[in-house]
Design a protein around this motif. Structure first.
Motif, PDB file in Angstrom:
ATOM      1  N   GLY A  17      14.640   9.248  -5.442  1.00  0.00           N
ATOM      2  CA  GLY A  17      14.104  10.457  -6.062  1.00  0.00           C
ATOM      3  C   GLY A  17      12.582  10.541  -6.065  1.00  0.00           C
ATOM      4  O   GLY A  17      12.009  11.505  -6.570  1.00  0.00           O
ATOM      5  N   TYR A  18      11.921   9.535  -5.503  1.00  0.00           N
ATOM      6  CA  TYR A  18      10.457   9.554  -5.448  1.00  0.00           C
ATOM      7  C   TYR A  18       9.998  10.218  -4.148  1.00  0.00           C
ATOM      8  O   TYR A  18       9.489   9.569  -3.235  1.00  0.00           O
ATOM      9  N   ASP A  19      10.206  11.536  -4.106  1.00  0.00           N
ATOM     10  CA  ASP A  19       9.888  12.300  -2.886  1.00  0.00           C
ATOM     11  C   ASP A  19       8.409  12.299  -2.566  1.00  0.00           C
ATOM     12  O   ASP A  19       8.010  12.645  -1.455  1.00  0.00           O
ATOM     13  N   GLU A  20       7.592  11.986  -3.537  1.00  0.00           N
ATOM     14  CA  GLU A  20       6.149  12.030  -3.326  1.00  0.00           C
ATOM     15  C   GLU A  20       5.628  10.871  -2.497  1.00  0.00           C
ATOM     16  O   GLU A  20       4.440  10.837  -2.169  1.00  0.00           O
ATOM     17  N   VAL A  21       6.512   9.922  -2.155  1.00  0.00           N
ATOM     18  CA  VAL A  21       6.067   8.744  -1.400  1.00  0.00           C
ATOM     19  C   VAL A  21       6.054   9.056   0.092  1.00  0.00           C
ATOM     20  O   VAL A  21       7.095   9.241   0.716  1.00  0.00           O
ATOM     21  N   ALA A  22       4.860   9.122   0.678  1.00  0.00           N
ATOM     22  CA  ALA A  22       4.724   9.471   2.085  1.00  0.00           C
ATOM     23  C   ALA A  22       4.765   8.234   2.975  1.00  0.00           C
ATOM     24  O   ALA A  22       5.262   8.269   4.093  1.00  0.00           O
ATOM     25  N   ASP A  23       4.236   7.133   2.474  1.00  0.00           N
ATOM     26  CA  ASP A  23       4.159   5.946   3.320  1.00  0.00           C
ATOM     27  C   ASP A  23       4.071   4.677   2.470  1.00  0.00           C
ATOM     28  O   ASP A  23       3.437   4.673   1.412  1.00  0.00           O
ATOM     29  N   VAL A  24       4.725   3.629   2.940  1.00  0.00           N
ATOM     30  CA  VAL A  24       4.655   2.328   2.271  1.00  0.00           C
ATOM     31  C   VAL A  24       4.364   1.274   3.325  1.00  0.00           C
ATOM     32  O   VAL A  24       5.010   1.251   4.382  1.00  0.00           O
ATOM     33  N   ALA A  45      13.919   3.986   0.797  1.00  0.00           N
ATOM     34  CA  ALA A  45      14.644   3.682  -0.436  1.00  0.00           C
ATOM     35  C   ALA A  45      14.023   4.418  -1.627  1.00  0.00           C
ATOM     36  O   ALA A  45      14.737   4.934  -2.491  1.00  0.00           O
ATOM     37  N   LEU A  46      12.695   4.488  -1.670  1.00  0.00           N
ATOM     38  CA  LEU A  46      12.035   5.195  -2.776  1.00  0.00           C
ATOM     39  C   LEU A  46      12.370   6.682  -2.747  1.00  0.00           C
ATOM     40  O   LEU A  46      12.650   7.288  -3.783  1.00  0.00           O
ATOM     41  N   THR A  49       0.145  12.025  -8.298  1.00  0.00           N
ATOM     42  CA  THR A  49       1.136  11.028  -8.721  1.00  0.00           C
ATOM     43  C   THR A  49       0.472  10.052  -9.698  1.00  0.00           C
ATOM     44  O   THR A  49      -0.568   9.482  -9.391  1.00  0.00           O
ATOM     45  N   LEU A 103      12.030  -1.002  -7.662  1.00  0.00           N
ATOM     46  CA  LEU A 103      12.251  -1.399  -6.277  1.00  0.00           C
ATOM     47  C   LEU A 103      11.237  -2.375  -5.685  1.00  0.00           C
ATOM     48  O   LEU A 103      11.600  -3.283  -4.951  1.00  0.00           O
ATOM     49  N   ARG A 119       0.846  -1.187   0.000  1.00  0.00           N
ATOM     50  CA  ARG A 119       0.000   0.000   0.000  1.00  0.00           C
ATOM     51  C   ARG A 119       0.884   1.241   0.000  1.00  0.00           C
ATOM     52  O   ARG A 119       1.690   1.427   0.905  1.00  0.00           O
ATOM     53  N   LEU A 120       0.718   2.046  -1.023  1.00  0.00           N
ATOM     54  CA  LEU A 120       1.520   3.256  -1.179  1.00  0.00           C
ATOM     55  C   LEU A 120       0.670   4.478  -0.892  1.00  0.00           C
ATOM     56  O   LEU A 120      -0.451   4.579  -1.393  1.00  0.00           O
ATOM     57  N   GLU A 121       1.211   5.396  -0.120  1.00  0.00           N
ATOM     58  CA  GLU A 121       0.557   6.681   0.051  1.00  0.00           C
ATOM     59  C   GLU A 121       1.461   7.715  -0.592  1.00  0.00           C
ATOM     60  O   GLU A 121       2.620   7.886  -0.182  1.00  0.00           O
ATOM     61  N   VAL A 122       0.950   8.361  -1.617  1.00  0.00           N
ATOM     62  CA  VAL A 122       1.769   9.297  -2.398  1.00  0.00           C
ATOM     63  C   VAL A 122       1.067  10.641  -2.511  1.00  0.00           C
ATOM     64  O   VAL A 122      -0.137  10.751  -2.254  1.00  0.00           O
ATOM     65  N   ALA A 123       1.828  11.659  -2.899  1.00  0.00           N
ATOM     66  CA  ALA A 123       1.256  12.993  -3.066  1.00  0.00           C
ATOM     67  C   ALA A 123       0.167  12.958  -4.138  1.00  0.00           C
ATOM     68  O   ALA A 123       0.245  12.169  -5.089  1.00  0.00           O
ATOM     69  N   ALA A 145      11.362   0.354   2.444  1.00  0.00           N
ATOM     70  CA  ALA A 145      10.992   0.647   1.054  1.00  0.00           C
ATOM     71  C   ALA A 145      10.678   2.128   0.887  1.00  0.00           C
ATOM     72  O   ALA A 145      11.053   2.746  -0.117  1.00  0.00           O
ATOM     73  N   ARG A 179       4.074   6.536 -12.870  1.00  0.00           N
ATOM     74  CA  ARG A 179       5.163   6.774 -11.911  1.00  0.00           C
ATOM     75  C   ARG A 179       5.209   5.630 -10.870  1.00  0.00           C
ATOM     76  O   ARG A 179       6.285   5.168 -10.494  1.00  0.00           O
TER      77      ARG A 179
END
Lengths: 79, 79
Positions: free
Chosen positions: B30-37, B25-26, A51, A63, A44-48, B22, A55
């Protein structure tokens, strides 16, 4: 925040030892109706916001999954 | 054959080291938009026709998930 769900599974033909072990263990516990078990990853990914799925697929290729032996499916989660 | 999908995740408040790794690592890639995995398990079960969801939940409680630290969701898969 946007949320994505990623389902990672072994490609067809790649042996899945944890799945095979779980299948045998379930049958030994009396669950004879279990014909097959496959065990993969659920990410489960939480992204801005904003996105793109493309991407997210890039993150999977780099990864989160191993494209040599694994397939993955990406879904945008609601809410 | 009937198919079920099971999604196993840590309970709220239980630390998820692979997910945290993860995420870092993301961001480093360069994937700064990833807040949580969060990384859990994705199980695909193939069982005899007529196997109830209740029976599948029993398998989860006994073997496929650890109810002390994990939650799970069961869905009947189509096709």
């Amino acid at each position: 925040m946007a949320r994505y769900e990623i389902f990672v599974t072994y490609k067809k033909g790649i042996f899945d030892p944890p799945g095979a072990t779980a299948q045998r263990a379930l049958v030994n516990l009396g669950y004879d109706e279990v014909a097959d078990v496959k065990i993969g990853k659920y990410v489960r990914l939480e992204v801005a916001d904003g996105t793109s799925e493309e991407r997210v697929r890039e993150m999977c290729d780099k990864l989160l999954a191993n494209p040599v032996i694994e397939d993955y499916r990406v879904e945008k989660a609601e809410g």
